[in-house]
Write a protein that holds these residues in place. Structure first.
Motif, PDB file in Angstrom:
ATOM      1  N   ASP A  17       7.918  -0.449  -5.145  1.00 10.95           N
ATOM      2  CA  ASP A  17       6.583  -0.341  -5.722  1.00 10.95           C
ATOM      3  C   ASP A  17       5.510  -0.382  -4.625  1.00 10.95           C
ATOM      4  O   ASP A  17       4.645  -1.265  -4.610  1.00 10.95           O
ATOM      5  CB  ASP A  17       6.367  -1.476  -6.739  1.00 10.95           C
ATOM      6  CG  ASP A  17       5.152  -1.221  -7.618  1.00 10.95           C
ATOM      7  OD1 ASP A  17       4.433  -0.232  -7.364  1.00 10.95           O
ATOM      8  OD2 ASP A  17       4.917  -2.017  -8.537  1.00 10.95           O
ATOM      9  N   PRO A  18       5.556   0.576  -3.675  1.00 12.63           N
ATOM     10  CA  PRO A  18       4.623   0.515  -2.542  1.00 12.63           C
ATOM     11  C   PRO A  18       3.180   0.794  -2.948  1.00 12.63           C
ATOM     12  O   PRO A  18       2.924   1.663  -3.769  1.00 12.63           O
ATOM     13  CB  PRO A  18       5.145   1.623  -1.612  1.00 12.63           C
ATOM     14  CG  PRO A  18       5.800   2.607  -2.532  1.00 12.63           C
ATOM     15  CD  PRO A  18       6.404   1.787  -3.652  1.00 12.63           C
ATOM     16  N   HIS A  19       2.242   0.041  -2.379  1.00 16.92           N
ATOM     17  CA  HIS A  19       0.805   0.254  -2.558  1.00 16.92           C
ATOM     18  C   HIS A  19       0.267   0.759  -1.217  1.00 16.92           C
ATOM     19  O   HIS A  19       0.439   0.084  -0.194  1.00 16.92           O
ATOM     20  CB  HIS A  19       0.111  -1.039  -2.958  1.00 16.92           C
ATOM     21  CG  HIS A  19       0.462  -1.516  -4.339  1.00 16.92           C
ATOM     22  ND1 HIS A  19       1.764  -1.677  -4.775  1.00 16.92           N
ATOM     23  CD2 HIS A  19      -0.315  -1.873  -5.388  1.00 16.92           C
ATOM     24  CE1 HIS A  19       1.758  -2.096  -6.027  1.00 16.92           C
ATOM     25  NE2 HIS A  19       0.502  -2.236  -6.424  1.00 16.92           N
ATOM     26  N   ASP A  20      -0.371   1.911  -1.256  1.00 14.50           N
ATOM     27  CA  ASP A  20      -0.786   2.612  -0.032  1.00 14.50           C
ATOM     28  C   ASP A  20      -2.094   2.024   0.521  1.00 14.50           C
ATOM     29  O   ASP A  20      -3.158   2.208  -0.072  1.00 14.50           O
ATOM     30  CB  ASP A  20      -0.961   4.094  -0.397  1.00 14.50           C
ATOM     31  CG  ASP A  20      -1.301   4.962   0.797  1.00 14.50           C
ATOM     32  OD1 ASP A  20      -1.542   4.420   1.892  1.00 14.50           O
ATOM     33  OD2 ASP A  20      -1.327   6.196   0.616  1.00 14.50           O
ATOM     34  N   ILE A  21      -2.011   1.329   1.665  1.00 17.66           N
ATOM     35  CA  ILE A  21      -3.232   0.724   2.235  1.00 17.66           C
ATOM     36  C   ILE A  21      -3.979   1.687   3.160  1.00 17.66           C
ATOM     37  O   ILE A  21      -4.997   1.316   3.738  1.00 17.66           O
ATOM     38  CB  ILE A  21      -2.943  -0.605   2.977  1.00 17.66           C
ATOM     39  CG1 ILE A  21      -1.924  -0.425   4.118  1.00 17.66           C
ATOM     40  CG2 ILE A  21      -2.475  -1.683   2.014  1.00 17.66           C
ATOM     41  CD1 ILE A  21      -1.723  -1.669   4.975  1.00 17.66           C
ATOM     42  N   GLY A  22      -3.493   2.906   3.314  1.00 18.12           N
ATOM     43  CA  GLY A  22      -4.168   3.882   4.182  1.00 18.12           C
ATOM     44  C   GLY A  22      -3.327   4.198   5.401  1.00 18.12           C
ATOM     45  O   GLY A  22      -2.247   3.636   5.588  1.00 18.12           O
ATOM     46  N   SER A  23      -3.837   5.089   6.215  1.00 22.93           N
ATOM     47  CA  SER A  23      -3.064   5.542   7.366  1.00 22.93           C
ATOM     48  C   SER A  23      -3.011   4.503   8.470  1.00 22.93           C
ATOM     49  O   SER A  23      -3.985   3.798   8.726  1.00 22.93           O
ATOM     50  CB  SER A  23      -3.676   6.832   7.920  1.00 22.93           C
ATOM     51  OG  SER A  23      -3.086   7.128   9.175  1.00 22.93           O
ATOM     52  N   VAL A  24      -1.881   4.417   9.131  1.00 23.47           N
ATOM     53  CA  VAL A  24      -1.673   3.493  10.247  1.00 23.47           C
ATOM     54  C   VAL A  24      -2.664   3.787  11.380  1.00 23.47           C
ATOM     55  O   VAL A  24      -2.982   2.918  12.183  1.00 23.47           O
ATOM     56  CB  VAL A  24      -0.198   3.580  10.732  1.00 23.47           C
ATOM     57  CG1 VAL A  24       0.102   4.926  11.390  1.00 23.47           C
ATOM     58  CG2 VAL A  24       0.174   2.455  11.651  1.00 23.47           C
ATOM     59  N   ARG A  25      -3.179   5.011  11.403  1.00 25.42           N
ATOM     60  CA  ARG A  25      -4.099   5.400  12.473  1.00 25.42           C
ATOM     61  C   ARG A  25      -5.573   5.261  12.075  1.00 25.42           C
ATOM     62  O   ARG A  25      -6.451   5.661  12.812  1.00 25.42           O
ATOM     63  CB  ARG A  25      -3.833   6.864  12.875  1.00 25.42           C
ATOM     64  CG  ARG A  25      -2.642   7.020  13.812  1.00 25.42           C
ATOM     65  CD  ARG A  25      -2.463   8.478  14.209  1.00 25.42           C
ATOM     66  NE  ARG A  25      -2.222   9.311  13.026  1.00 25.42           N
ATOM     67  CZ  ARG A  25      -1.024   9.479  12.482  1.00 25.42           C
ATOM     68  NH1 ARG A  25       0.026   8.894  12.997  1.00 25.42           N
ATOM     69  NH2 ARG A  25      -0.875  10.239  11.423  1.00 25.42           N
ATOM     70  N   ASN A  26      -5.853   4.689  10.898  1.00 23.58           N
ATOM     71  CA  ASN A  26      -7.235   4.696  10.419  1.00 23.58           C
ATOM     72  C   ASN A  26      -7.636   3.335   9.840  1.00 23.58           C
ATOM     73  O   ASN A  26      -7.530   3.101   8.634  1.00 23.58           O
ATOM     74  CB  ASN A  26      -7.386   5.818   9.371  1.00 23.58           C
ATOM     75  CG  ASN A  26      -8.830   6.049   8.991  1.00 23.58           C
ATOM     76  OD1 ASN A  26      -9.706   5.233   9.288  1.00 23.58           O
ATOM     77  ND2 ASN A  26      -9.072   7.152   8.308  1.00 23.58           N
TER      78      ASN A  26
END
Ligand code: AMP
Ligand code: MG
Length: 346
Positions: free
Chosen positions: A285-294
């Motif tokens: 159930d992953p929640h997307d916290i944004g890009s690792v580069r941003n």
């Protein structure tokens, strides 16, 4: 009390908000950082009603919002070093502490000798501050202890029935509260990191800027909080958050193992991970916290995700971390506090 939500850009809403401020009432309004719950900073009873609506402890001072520097006349002194910072970052997400006069009620500053001042940048909010002509004291528009609101819907969740008006200006651009900088006691010190970073302030001042020790760890029992807000439990979802650090492959493996083990034990568990790792943790159930580069994208999303965890009834949450540099410092301060600084190394 009925709570109305109106478009922050509409002249009708702006005019009603302005009348409410003049009458000593509360209005929630958008800023580039988070939504604020405002009242006339010079009206002590109006200020007291902010604390009542939020359930905020009386010893946690408020930030005063202005649209024009001239509004500070008679309210505070401007210390050395502040002018170039105002030139560089105002309007914007930088709050500075200034020695105050007695025209600022004690209720705003919790009796402290300094007042926190900020000039928000969102056009409709500047327009509102200009129209009402008052300095507006405003903490974040959440119930005390909940994540700060970054949409008008978040404000409604917490403030429905408690205030007459919420101005809806869409999702907040930065998504984390302003940087709080103390220039009044020697070396410039960041009490709370935010969208204006340590590196950005150092470039303008041409000197090193300190960061209060408790930004990335819990306050020690004997330690005095430079910023009273640091004393309080903040941003904590109902579930228990654990930060997982280390080499990426090992981090993802440990998050997955812990999440699936918790589920076996009947607990509702999920992970917070970077966009790039959503596929690797698809069964967690992953929640997307944004890009690792941003780091700015992670800042923008964080509070909305923390609120969702509660709505979903998550009991255990495992999260990736980002380097505490740039806006990453502010992200790790908020995420660290959400996790009560519980960290495991993979
Ligand atoms: P909020 O507006 O809810 O984001 O909270 C305002 C933050 O600014 C809190 O963490 C306060 O402790 C801090 N703050 C406001 N005024 C002062 C002050 N005079 N000295 C130190 N910290 C302050
Ligand atoms: Mg707050």
């Amino acid at each position: 009390m009925e709570t109305r939500m109106m478009n922050a850009h509409s002249p009708e809403a702006q005019s009603w908000a302005s009348q409410l401020f003049s009458a000593g009432k509360l209005v929630a309004f958008p800023t580039e950082t988070v939504y604020g719950l405002g009242a006339n900073a010079l009206d002590k009873d109006a200020v007291l009603s902010i604390f009542a609506a939020k359930g905020r402890p009386a010893d946690n001072p408020l930030i005063v919002h202005i649209w024009d520097r001239a509004q500070m006349e008679g309210l505070c002194e401007i210390p050395e070093g502040a002018e170039p910072l105002m030139d560089a970052f105002w309007p914007g997400p930088l709050t500075m502490l200034f020695p105050r006069t007695s025209r600022i009620p004690d209720q705003v500053t919790a009796g402290l000798p300094t007042v926190a001042m900020r000039m928000p940048s969102m056009a409709c909010t500047r327009e509102l501050l200009k129209t009402c002509g008052l300095p507006i004291a405003a903490p974040s528009a959440n119930l005390s202890g909940r994540p700060s609101p970054t949409t008008a819907a978040h404000v409604m969740e917490d403030m429905e029935g408690r205030i007459p008006l919420i101005l809806d200006g869409g999702p907040c651009q930065v998504g984390l509260e302003s940087t709080v900088l103390d220039l009044t006691r020697g070396a410039p010190t960041i009490l709370r990191p935010g969208g204006v970073t340590k590196e950005m302030i150092e470039r303008v001042l041409g000197q090193e800027v300190r960061v209060a020790g408790s930004v990335l760890r819990p306050l020690r029992p004997e330690e005095k909080a430079l910023s009273p807000g640091m004393r309080y439990k903040h941003y904590a979802p109902m579930g228990s958050v654990t930060l997982v650090e280390g080499e990426t492959g090992a981090v993802l493996a440990l998050m997955r193992k812990n999440c699936l083990a918790d589920r076996q034990n009947g607990r509702k568990s999920c992970v917070l991970c970077f966009t790039e790792h959503m596929g690797d943790l698809a069964d967690c159930d992953p929640h997307d916290i944004g890009s690792v580069r941003n780091d700015r994208e992670v800042a923008h999303r964080l509070f909305d995700i923390l609120r969702k965890l509660d709505q979903e009834g998550m009991e255990t949450i495992y999260s990736e971390v980002i380097p505490p540099e740039g806006v990453g410092l502010a992200v790790m301060n908020r995420l660290g506090r959400a996790a009560a600084f519980r960290t495991v190394r993979a």
